[in-house]
Write a protein that holds these residues in place. Structure first.
Motif, PDB file in Angstrom:
ATOM      1  N   THR A   1       0.854  -1.191   0.000  1.00 13.46           N
ATOM      2  CA  THR A   1       0.000   0.000   0.000  1.00 13.46           C
ATOM      3  C   THR A   1       0.888   1.237   0.000  1.00 13.46           C
ATOM      4  OG1 THR A   1      -0.186  -0.245   2.414  1.00 13.46           O
ATOM      5  CG2 THR A   1      -2.013  -1.032   1.078  1.00 13.46           C
ATOM      6  N   PHE A   2       0.615   2.160  -0.933  1.00  4.45           N
ATOM      7  CA  PHE A   2       1.442   3.357  -1.059  1.00  4.45           C
ATOM      8  C   PHE A   2       0.576   4.535  -1.484  1.00  4.45           C
ATOM      9  CE2 PHE A   2       1.333   1.440  -5.224  1.00  4.45           C
ATOM     10  CZ  PHE A   2       1.340   2.489  -6.121  1.00  4.45           C
ATOM     11  N   TYR A   3       1.110   5.726  -1.283  1.00  2.00           N
ATOM     12  CA  TYR A   3       0.364   6.939  -1.597  1.00  2.00           C
ATOM     13  C   TYR A   3       0.178   7.093  -3.107  1.00  2.00           C
ATOM     14  CZ  TYR A   3       0.808   8.718   3.179  1.00  2.00           C
ATOM     15  OH  TYR A   3       0.726   8.899   4.538  1.00  2.00           O
TER      16      TYR A   3
ATOM     17  N   ASP B   1      -1.187 -12.875   2.325  1.00  2.00           N
ATOM     18  CA  ASP B   1      -0.338 -13.426   3.379  1.00  2.00           C
ATOM     19  C   ASP B   1       0.415 -12.357   4.159  1.00  2.00           C
ATOM     20  OD1 ASP B   1      -0.184 -16.617   2.928  1.00  2.00           O
ATOM     21  OD2 ASP B   1      -0.403 -15.602   1.010  1.00  2.00           O
ATOM     22  N   ALA B   2       0.584 -11.172   3.582  1.00  2.00           N
ATOM     23  CA  ALA B   2       1.289 -10.085   4.257  1.00  2.00           C
ATOM     24  C   ALA B   2       0.961  -8.782   3.556  1.00  2.00           C
ATOM     25  CB  ALA B   2       2.801 -10.323   4.260  1.00  2.00           C
ATOM     26  N   VAL B   3       1.100  -7.691   4.298  1.00  2.00           N
ATOM     27  CA  VAL B   3       0.905  -6.350   3.742  1.00  2.00           C
ATOM     28  C   VAL B   3       2.159  -5.541   4.050  1.00  2.00           C
ATOM     29  CG1 VAL B   3      -0.462  -4.229   3.792  1.00  2.00           C
ATOM     30  CG2 VAL B   3      -1.588  -6.447   4.109  1.00  2.00           C
ATOM     31  N   VAL B   4       2.723  -4.912   3.025  1.00  2.00           N
ATOM     32  CA  VAL B   4       3.839  -3.985   3.223  1.00  2.00           C
ATOM     33  C   VAL B   4       3.293  -2.582   3.006  1.00  2.00           C
ATOM     34  CG1 VAL B   4       6.139  -3.273   2.522  1.00  2.00           C
ATOM     35  CG2 VAL B   4       5.499  -5.691   2.409  1.00  2.00           C
ATOM     36  N   ASN B   5       3.235  -1.800   4.075  1.00  2.00           N
ATOM     37  CA  ASN B   5       2.673  -0.462   3.994  1.00  2.00           C
ATOM     38  C   ASN B   5       3.785   0.564   3.817  1.00  2.00           C
ATOM     39  OD1 ASN B   5       0.476   1.520   4.315  1.00  2.00           O
ATOM     40  ND2 ASN B   5       1.620   2.084   6.151  1.00  2.00           N
ATOM     41  N   VAL B   6       3.627   1.443   2.834  1.00  2.00           N
ATOM     42  CA  VAL B   6       4.632   2.458   2.554  1.00  2.00           C
ATOM     43  C   VAL B   6       4.066   3.851   2.802  1.00  2.00           C
ATOM     44  CG1 VAL B   6       6.410   3.149   0.888  1.00  2.00           C
ATOM     45  CG2 VAL B   6       5.508   0.862   0.803  1.00  2.00           C
ATOM     46  N   THR B   7       2.895   3.941   3.425  1.00  2.00           N
ATOM     47  CA  THR B   7       2.371   5.238   3.829  1.00  2.00           C
ATOM     48  C   THR B   7       2.811   5.515   5.263  1.00  2.00           C
ATOM     49  OG1 THR B   7       0.261   4.493   4.802  1.00  2.00           O
ATOM     50  CG2 THR B   7       0.342   4.762   2.413  1.00  2.00           C
ATOM     51  N   ALA B   8       2.709   6.764   5.678  1.00  2.00           N
ATOM     52  CA  ALA B   8       3.195   7.164   6.992  1.00  2.00           C
ATOM     53  C   ALA B   8       2.028   7.366   7.957  1.00  2.00           C
ATOM     54  CB  ALA B   8       4.026   8.444   6.879  1.00  2.00           C
TER      55      ALA B   8
END
Length: 587
Positions: free
Chosen positions: A209-211, A264-271
């Motif tokens: 997930t990213f902006y 299976d996983a979420v990599v979040n790139v928002t702050a």
């Protein structure tokens, strides 16, 4: 007062007074979003003389009051339209807003102060000299973003200027929505169902997930690199852009899509944090997948600043990308990009700063996520778990101590619970005292004889994987591996304080080294670990091949090894020794 001079292509953090060295321009836009600056600079290049002169600047370079005064004196005083995007309300930039309002009223400059987020902020309108309807229209172009909307923003800005001069051209068309949420991959956007249809059902799936701002500004290199690396680790990737995870419509769509997908996983790139009081029970939208959520950091500093900083991250990055995301229960990974100085744009007199992917941080993050996915997909009866007990200050009488916690008894509770869940355990002691007796070595030679052994050849292979500098430091401080007090020549290996309980092992974390004051050395970040310390974690990672490691009870000394506090590098001992292992720390 010491004044910094902005350099072409340079990056200043605004902490010190800085002269941006911009000549006056007709239209001035101030924003905290580098992607927006890059997008508007590109729009000005394409439009050329069809729109008036434009100046772009980052609010992050104008946090010092003297910098604000100097920028007003040298640049803003002659502007015809100033647009300011403020993230966080008037309190984020109070001095600047007060001075700009005073300037605009005195010089009759058109001023639009709008939200820096994807949702409006009515508290900012009082600083504007333009009507709320005009401010909202200008803001809408920037919120939607993308090449076409940025061009229309500049045309509308020119329209505002000419309409105030009485020479009004037709206004540009309304903003063209990009969509608040969707899937992006390889330069194009997709619908959720179309993206999932391409996935291998036998492989783990990881959402990113990213902006949306990164997509709008064409600054997606780091997202592409992360997605490529996750795929190289054998995983399906679902990169999801979002205007704001706090937008109810976006949050609802992500909650639905993540709830329906096998993620299976979420990599979040928002702050920041996206939790609300109700989320204590319902979880955030990212939790809808029922999978661990990892926090990756797009650092606001340069790579050089990160390398020199013992904290690893700036205070701003720690707040936005570490402290606040922890409220949501996210697992911190690494900095996967740094701000890179790019080309200096002569037309807008600003440095176009983009996110430069960091290959090391991306590789570690992908490996960590892959390890957690492996843990998730491995049947319980086949999982291997290591439990590590502290030993402070390094004596048999202090094994597994914990202030307010009976750590040996707590460890047995964990082991029994694992056994009930189907973990293949055996020979689990029935009392905490007996567990400790099996681990004691200084006063119990029979217990030491039952410890597990890491053969010398296995140690040499693990030691060779460490960076050259670390290997030199360890040997310079402690000599050759064979001279280590835990090395047993009779078995040609390291006899380690680890016992086997079937699919679990329990071990006592080694001390910082022989001949040291254990109490003082425990927290000394200048002492490199001895060979037996390296061997201990090499056994857990490589020989035992743990699916997960539990450091149980009172904190140990791994986190006090030489290296950064956050956003570690391969040169940091905790990362070099522990690696990308799933880690749980109950106390």
């Amino acid at each position: 007062m010491h004044l910094l001079t902005a350099q072409a292509g340079g990056i200043e953090d605004g902490a010190q007074p800085v002269d941006l060295q911009q000549t006056p321009g007709d239209i001035v836009v101030l924003t905290s979003a580098d992607t927006e600056i890059a997008g508007l600079a590109g729009a000005k290049t394409r439009l050329g003389d069809d729109v008036p002169s434009v100046r772009l600047a980052s609010l992050l370079q104008l946090t010092n009051n003297f910098s604000v005064d100097l920028y007003i004196e040298k640049t803003l005083h002659a502007a015809r339209l100033i647009v300011v995007r403020v993230l966080g309300g008037p309190g984020y930039w109070p001095y600047g807003l007060d001075e700009l309002r005073r300037l605009a009223r005195r010089e009759r400059i058109a001023l639009a102060v709008v939200s820096g987020a994807a949702y409006p902020d009515a508290t900012l309108q009082e600083y504007s000299t333009l009507a709320a309807e005009t401010c909202d229209r200008l803001w809408s172009y920037l919120v939607e973003g993308g090449a076409e909307n940025y061009e229309h923003f500049l045309r509308d800005a020119a329209h505002v200027i000419t309409s105030r001069d009485g020479d009004c051209d037709d206004a540009p068309p309304p903003p063209k929505p990009l969509g608040k949420c969707g899937v992006y991959r390889n330069g194009t956007t997709h619908r959720f169902e179309a993206a999932r249809a391409r996935h291998d059902p036998s492989a783990p799936t990881v959402a990113i997930t990213f902006y949306r701002a990164l997509l709008q500004g064409g600054d997606t290199a780091v997202i592409d690199a992360l997605a490529d690396q996750l795929e190289a680790e054998g995983m399906n990737v679902l990169p999801v852009f979002a205007s704001s995870l706090k937008d109810p419509a976006v949050a609802g769509e992500i909650r639905r899509e993540f709830g329906d997908a096998a993620i299976d996983a979420v990599v979040n790139v928002t702050a920041f944090s996206i939790s609300k009081p109700a989320d204590v029970w319902e979880g955030t939208p990212l939790d809808a997948a029922g999978a661990p959520v990892f926090q990756a950091v797009l650092a606001g500093s340069t790579q050089a600043a990160w390398e020199e900083n013992p904290r690893g991250l700036s205070a701003r990055d720690i707040a936005m990308n570490v402290a606040l995301p922890e409220i949501d229960g996210r697992v911190l990974t690494r900095a996967i990009s740094f701000k890179a100085q790019a080309t200096y744009d002569d037309a807008t007199q600003t440095s176009l700063v983009r996110h430069a992917p960091d290959a090391g941080g991306i590789a570690f993050t992908a490996q960590l996520v892959a390890r957690w996915a492996r843990l998730r997909r491995t049947p319980v009866e086949s999982r291997r778990v290591a439990i590590v007990l502290s030993n402070y200050p390094s004596s048999d009488g202090q094994i597994a101590n914990g202030v307010g916690l009976d750590t040996p008894a707590g460890t047995l509770c964990v082991l029994r619970a694992m056994s009930e869940e189907g973990y293949a355990l055996r020979d689990v002691p029935d009392q905490g005292t007996r567990l400790i007796q099996r681990l004691q070595g200084e006063e119990n030679s029979s217990a030491r004889a039952s410890w597990l052994v890491l053969p010398r050849n296995a140690y040499d292979a693990a030691f060779a994987e460490l960076p050259d500098a670390l290997r030199r430091e360890i040997c310079d401080r402690w000599g050759a591996p064979g001279a280590d007090p835990m090395f047993d020549a009779t078995c040609d290996g390291f006899r380690l304080p680890i016992i086997q309980l079937g699919a679990a092992v329990v071990g006592v974390q080694p001390g910082r080294g022989a001949g040291l004051d254990a109490k003082d050395a425990h927290h000394d970040q200048t002492i490199v670990p001895p060979h037996n310390y390296v061997a201990f974690y090499a056994y857990l990672r490589h020989t035992f091949d743990a699916h997960a490691v539990i450091h149980m009870g009172k904190h140990g000394n791994l986190e006090w090894m030489p290296g950064k506090a956050l956003a570690l590098s391969p040169r940091c001992y905790p990362q070099a020794l522990f690696g990308p292992l799933p880690h749980v720390y109950p106390f």
